[in-house]
Design a protein around this motif. Structure first.
Motif, PDB file in Angstrom:
ATOM      1  N   PHE A  64     -13.830  54.175  81.241  1.00  0.00           N
ATOM      2  CA  PHE A  64     -14.614  55.190  80.518  1.00  0.00           C
ATOM      3  C   PHE A  64     -14.001  56.522  80.785  1.00  0.00           C
ATOM      4  O   PHE A  64     -13.900  56.802  82.052  1.00  0.00           O
ATOM      5  CB  PHE A  64     -16.135  54.935  80.782  1.00  0.00           C
ATOM      6  CG  PHE A  64     -16.856  55.919  80.087  1.00  0.00           C
ATOM      7  CD1 PHE A  64     -17.068  55.824  78.595  1.00  0.00           C
ATOM      8  CD2 PHE A  64     -17.207  57.133  80.295  1.00  0.00           C
ATOM      9  CE1 PHE A  64     -17.800  56.446  78.007  1.00  0.00           C
ATOM     10  CE2 PHE A  64     -18.108  58.021  79.821  1.00  0.00           C
ATOM     11  CZ  PHE A  64     -18.245  57.966  78.487  1.00  0.00           C
ATOM     12  N   GLY A  65     -13.616  57.277  79.898  1.00  0.00           N
ATOM     13  CA  GLY A  65     -13.108  58.755  80.302  1.00  0.00           C
ATOM     14  C   GLY A  65     -11.775  58.437  80.335  1.00  0.00           C
ATOM     15  O   GLY A  65     -10.935  59.600  80.505  1.00  0.00           O
ATOM     16  N   GLY A  66     -11.104  57.319  80.337  1.00  0.00           N
ATOM     17  CA  GLY A  66      -9.723  57.587  80.574  1.00  0.00           C
ATOM     18  C   GLY A  66      -8.615  57.422  79.068  1.00  0.00           C
ATOM     19  O   GLY A  66      -9.104  57.937  78.258  1.00  0.00           O
ATOM     20  N   ALA A  87      -4.506  64.583  76.514  1.00  0.00           N
ATOM     21  CA  ALA A  87      -5.173  63.910  77.870  1.00  0.00           C
ATOM     22  C   ALA A  87      -4.715  62.313  77.712  1.00  0.00           C
ATOM     23  O   ALA A  87      -4.637  61.870  78.755  1.00  0.00           O
ATOM     24  CB  ALA A  87      -6.620  63.946  77.551  1.00  0.00           C
ATOM     25  N   PHE A  88      -4.494  61.897  76.689  1.00  0.00           N
ATOM     26  CA  PHE A  88      -4.005  60.543  76.281  1.00  0.00           C
ATOM     27  C   PHE A  88      -2.628  60.565  77.229  1.00  0.00           C
ATOM     28  O   PHE A  88      -2.488  59.490  77.825  1.00  0.00           O
ATOM     29  CB  PHE A  88      -4.202  60.055  74.782  1.00  0.00           C
ATOM     30  CG  PHE A  88      -3.124  58.875  74.784  1.00  0.00           C
ATOM     31  CD1 PHE A  88      -3.919  57.657  74.761  1.00  0.00           C
ATOM     32  CD2 PHE A  88      -1.962  58.962  74.179  1.00  0.00           C
ATOM     33  CE1 PHE A  88      -3.195  56.295  74.786  1.00  0.00           C
ATOM     34  CE2 PHE A  88      -1.054  57.738  74.003  1.00  0.00           C
ATOM     35  CZ  PHE A  88      -1.729  56.350  74.318  1.00  0.00           C
ATOM     36  N   LEU A  93       0.873  58.530  81.692  1.00  0.00           N
ATOM     37  CA  LEU A  93       1.677  58.959  82.985  1.00  0.00           C
ATOM     38  C   LEU A  93       0.949  58.362  84.044  1.00  0.00           C
ATOM     39  O   LEU A  93       1.849  57.744  85.064  1.00  0.00           O
ATOM     40  CB  LEU A  93       1.815  60.343  82.794  1.00  0.00           C
ATOM     41  CG  LEU A  93       2.932  60.830  82.039  1.00  0.00           C
ATOM     42  CD1 LEU A  93       2.936  62.224  81.914  1.00  0.00           C
ATOM     43  CD2 LEU A  93       4.227  60.434  81.888  1.00  0.00           C
ATOM     44  N   ALA A  94      -0.317  58.598  84.261  1.00  0.00           N
ATOM     45  CA  ALA A  94      -0.942  58.250  85.528  1.00  0.00           C
ATOM     46  C   ALA A  94      -0.958  56.426  85.966  1.00  0.00           C
ATOM     47  O   ALA A  94      -0.936  56.024  86.774  1.00  0.00           O
ATOM     48  CB  ALA A  94      -2.374  58.533  85.786  1.00  0.00           C
ATOM     49  N   ASP A 125       2.711  54.245  70.881  1.00  0.00           N
ATOM     50  CA  ASP A 125       3.335  54.283  69.585  1.00  0.00           C
ATOM     51  C   ASP A 125       2.240  54.566  68.594  1.00  0.00           C
ATOM     52  O   ASP A 125       2.554  55.358  67.665  1.00  0.00           O
ATOM     53  CB  ASP A 125       4.188  52.868  69.435  1.00  0.00           C
ATOM     54  CG  ASP A 125       4.991  52.540  70.109  1.00  0.00           C
ATOM     55  OD1 ASP A 125       5.667  53.309  70.745  1.00  0.00           O
ATOM     56  OD2 ASP A 125       5.403  51.510  70.230  1.00  0.00           O
ATOM     57  N   LYS A 126       0.957  54.297  68.867  1.00  0.00           N
ATOM     58  CA  LYS A 126       0.180  54.368  67.966  1.00  0.00           C
ATOM     59  C   LYS A 126      -0.221  55.870  67.909  1.00  0.00           C
ATOM     60  O   LYS A 126      -0.628  56.509  66.694  1.00  0.00           O
ATOM     61  CB  LYS A 126      -1.250  53.615  68.010  1.00  0.00           C
ATOM     62  CG  LYS A 126      -0.837  52.145  67.687  1.00  0.00           C
ATOM     63  CD  LYS A 126      -0.651  51.746  66.345  1.00  0.00           C
ATOM     64  CE  LYS A 126      -0.573  50.504  66.113  1.00  0.00           C
ATOM     65  NZ  LYS A 126       0.142  50.034  64.625  1.00  0.00           N
ATOM     66  N   ALA A 127      -0.280  56.348  69.112  1.00  0.00           N
ATOM     67  CA  ALA A 127      -0.628  57.817  69.104  1.00  0.00           C
ATOM     68  C   ALA A 127       0.390  58.618  68.619  1.00  0.00           C
ATOM     69  O   ALA A 127       0.046  59.635  67.954  1.00  0.00           O
ATOM     70  CB  ALA A 127      -0.759  58.170  70.917  1.00  0.00           C
TER      71      ALA A 127
END
Length: 701
Positions: A64-66, A87-88, A93-94, A125-127
């Motif tokens: 959640f929130g990630g 943020a995505f 990367l994290a 890819d969707k992003a």
């Protein structure tokens, strides 16, 4: 110290030291390995912490929130799409960074991390598509960018599970290794301690042994110095290395080193010594096994010396060894005297047998002459009777002197083990053997004990063996064997006894001897007095001798003897009730005691008289129930005289003779005669019948 002992002790010390050294090195290596585990544990904890942080970070980025949360908001909130996509991207990367850390810690998670990153890639890819499209209606865009999270979620759960398993496995491996190293270290330390204690105990044992050996050597030196024998130790060159005081006393200056060899000095001091002599061979360092020789010593005295030579080796060049020289003069002289005494005893037994037979004949002749004198007759006839009586008296005196020689003036009696007689006979068997004849003396039981004179029994057995040997010499084609044994038996009265059996494989006894004829009367047979001696000895011991021929061939002689008796007093004695006793007259107290033992068993009181004078005193002063007398009583009187005196006092008094030669006692047909030993039961039966007739019998229940 012998080299083998030195080598054995060295091996123990070397092995112990090597074990301790190896154990210390191994313990050191193990300690270093244990020390290396500590940084490994620290590194493992750090790795586990990093992995846990990466896993937490991964879970946070996906939760959640990630990552997924920001993607969904970018779809559902077009106005804020750009901020949510940025943020995505940070979340992605994290996730990749955390996945790489987990893959470094646990390479086995590559499949799960790949599945997770595959879902992340699909989202990326969707992003990118979402960032480029201008559609603003969420319901229009959602179907175009929808991604399934199932694989990612399943991969994440699997990663969490595998991470836990890997953590537990790594920790368990470190614990096992640490436990193994600690156990090995403890075992090595225990081994070092045990080995050290063992070496310490071994050192104490060696010290004790050395002390004991030192003490033993000291005592041995004192013992050797104080021994009755002369002890000499030769060195390799054949010279005296050490000696005790007896050796120095016996050999004197011979033991002192000189210009001449030891063997030369010996021959100068002992001129009678020859090269084959045991003393000569012993001084040469040769083996000598307790050989005895007669030597003239330097002081001129003659002594029997027993020589024992013990060389160190069989090498004639090496004369090192020990010599023991014992003075056995007294023993040799004593053995010689003992052998002479035994020969005298055998002669005495022969003389005793002859004397008893002659005296029995004299008693019969005297009784017959008395009967003739009572019938009267011419003066010439009476003179002849007187001359005959005088001759008989002279014959009695001669036989008395011969009997005193044979018995040394008294009857010897003792209780002894039969094995002692058999051992002596066995030691003499080689001297008794003739040609190839084998003499086998079987061992006697330890419980076999007899009463009597052991030397007399030995003389009887020697005579029987000699008779058998002489009989075998007449059949040289037969491999002769004489066997002497003893088995439990029973007397004619039922008491415990022992049967001494002598058998051979010779021609056997002539029919005349088996029929009862006296051996001495069979001319040319060579039996002599041997059987008579054996029969007399058996009778004196309360037994009898039985002769037979074996079915398989050869003779058999059996001496049936009673077991050891209580040692009776050799004075005249009274036994049982004093009212109307039975008088037993015999110059052999053993024979008299055997008769009284059976009479007491029947309930009769008894009196014993050992001489005719004692018997006559009892007859004149005591009311008797019956009289049993031996025929030969010495003192110029016989059993006939005693019985006649008894019937003079009481005419109806039952009387009977009990002698070992009943065939010679035929002078008075009205006096019943019984043979000692074998006829004991018949004697008792006859006595009981006579007492019943006179009303003096004691009835048995």
């Amino acid at each position: 110290m012998p080299f083998s002992q030195f080598l054995g002790k060295s091996i123990v010390w070397i092995a112990g030291a090597l074990w301790i050294l190896v154990s210390v090195v191994w313990l050191t290596v193990t300690s270093l390995q244990v020390r290396d585990i500590l940084p490994q544990e620290t590194a493992l904890r750090q790795t586990l912490l990093t992995a846990d942080e990466a896993l937490i970070e991964l879970n946070n980025q996906l939760g959640f929130g990630g990552f997924i949360h920001n993607f969904k908001n970018a779809v559902l909130r077009p106005a804020e799409k750009q901020s949510y996509l940025e943020a995505f991207q940070q979340n992605a990367l994290a996730i990749r960074r955390s996945s790489q850390q987990l893959l470094t810690y646990c390479p086995d998670l590559g499949l799960q991390i790949g599945a997770l990153l595959s879902t992340v890639q699909e989202y990326e890819d969707k992003a990118e598509f979402l960032a480029q499209t201008q559609l603003t209606g969420p319901l229009e865009i959602d179907p175009l960018v929808r991604v399934s999270d199932d694989n990612a979620i399943e991969a994440l759960l699997d990663i969490v599970h595998q991470s836990q398993v890997a953590t537990i496995q790594h920790a368990a491996e470190l614990d096992q290794r640490k436990t193994r190293l600690y156990g090995l270290s403890a075992l090595l330390l225990f081994g070092i301690i045990v080995t050290a204690l063992g070496l310490y105990a071994y050192a104490l044992l060696i010290v004790q042994r050395n002390r004991a050996n030192t003490e033993a050597i000291r005592l041995s030196a004192e013992t050797v110095e104080g021994m009755n024998a002369a002890i000499l130790r030769l060195d390799t060159d054949g010279e005296i290395e050490a000696s005790n005081k007896n050796a120095r006393k016996l050999f004197g200056d011979i033991l002192e080193p000189g210009s001449e060899p030891l063997i030369t000095r010996l021959m100068h001091s002992f001129p009678s010594v020859r090269s084959e002599d045991p003393l000569f061979r012993a001084f040469l360092g040769m083996s000598v096994d307790n050989e005895v020789g007669l030597y003239t010593l330097p002081d001129g005295s003659q002594r029997y010396l027993r020589i024992l030579g013990m060389p160190r080796s069989n090498d004639l060049e090496d004369r090192k060894g020990v010599i023991e020289v014992s003075d056995v003069t007294e023993k040799v002289v004593a053995d010689t005297l003992k052998e002479q005494n035994r020969n005298v005893l055998v002669l005495g037994q022969m003389a005793r047998g002859i004397v008893h037979d002659v005296r029995n004949i004299n008693a019969t002749m005297r009784f017959t002459l008395m009967a003739l004198a009572k019938r009267g007759g011419s003066e010439d006839a009476q003179g002849l009777i007187e001359n005959a009586n005088a001759a008989l008296s002279a014959s009695d005196q001669l036989t008395t002197r011969l009997l005193d020689f044979a018995t040394a003036g008294q009857e010897e009696m003792s209780t002894y083990p039969l094995s002692k007689v058999f051992d002596t006979l066995r030691s003499m068997s080689c001297g008794l053997s003739l040609g190839d004849t084998a003499i086998v003396i079987e061992p006697a039981s330890d419980t076999a004990c007899l009463s009597g004179n052991p030397d007399a029994l030995l003389a009887a057995l020697i005579n029987l063996v000699v008779n058998a040997r002489n009989a075998l010499s007449k059949v040289p084609e037969v491999q002769g064997e004489i066997r002497v044994s003893v088995v439990p038996g029973e007397t004619v009265i039922g008491h415990q006894g022992w049967k001494i059996c002598l058998v051979d494989n010779g021609p056997g006894f002539p029919d005349a001897i088996l029929a009862g004829a006296q051996p001495g009367r069979i001319k040319g047979e060579g039996y002599g007095l041997g059987l008579s001696i054996a029969r007399s000895v058996a009778a004196d011991m309360g037994g009898y001798m039985d002769l037979s021929n074996r079915p398989e061939g050869g003779a058999r002689v059996v001496l049936e003897l009673p077991a050891a008796l209580a040692d009776p007093d050799h004075d005249a004695e009274e036994t049982g009730d004093s009212a109307a006793p039975i008088l037993v007259v015999d110059d052999s107290h053993t024979s008299a005691w055997l008769v009284t033992r059976e009479l007491k068993a029947l309930g009769y009181p008894t009196l014993i008289a050992l001489t005719p004078q004692e018997a006559l005193t009892v007859i004149r002063g005591t009311a008797l129930r019956a009289v049993i007398s031996d025929l030969d009583l010495r003192d110029h009187m016989s059993g006939y005289d005693v019985l006649a005196a008894a019937q003079t006092v009481t005419a109806s008094l039952p009387v009977m003779l009990f002698t070992r030669t009943p065939e010679l006692a035929k002078g008075h047909p009205e006096v019943p005669v019984f043979g000692k030993g074998k006829d004991m039961k018949i004697l008792l039966t006859h006595l009981q019948a006579e007492l019943e007739k006179s009303g003096n019998a004691i009835l048995q229940e």
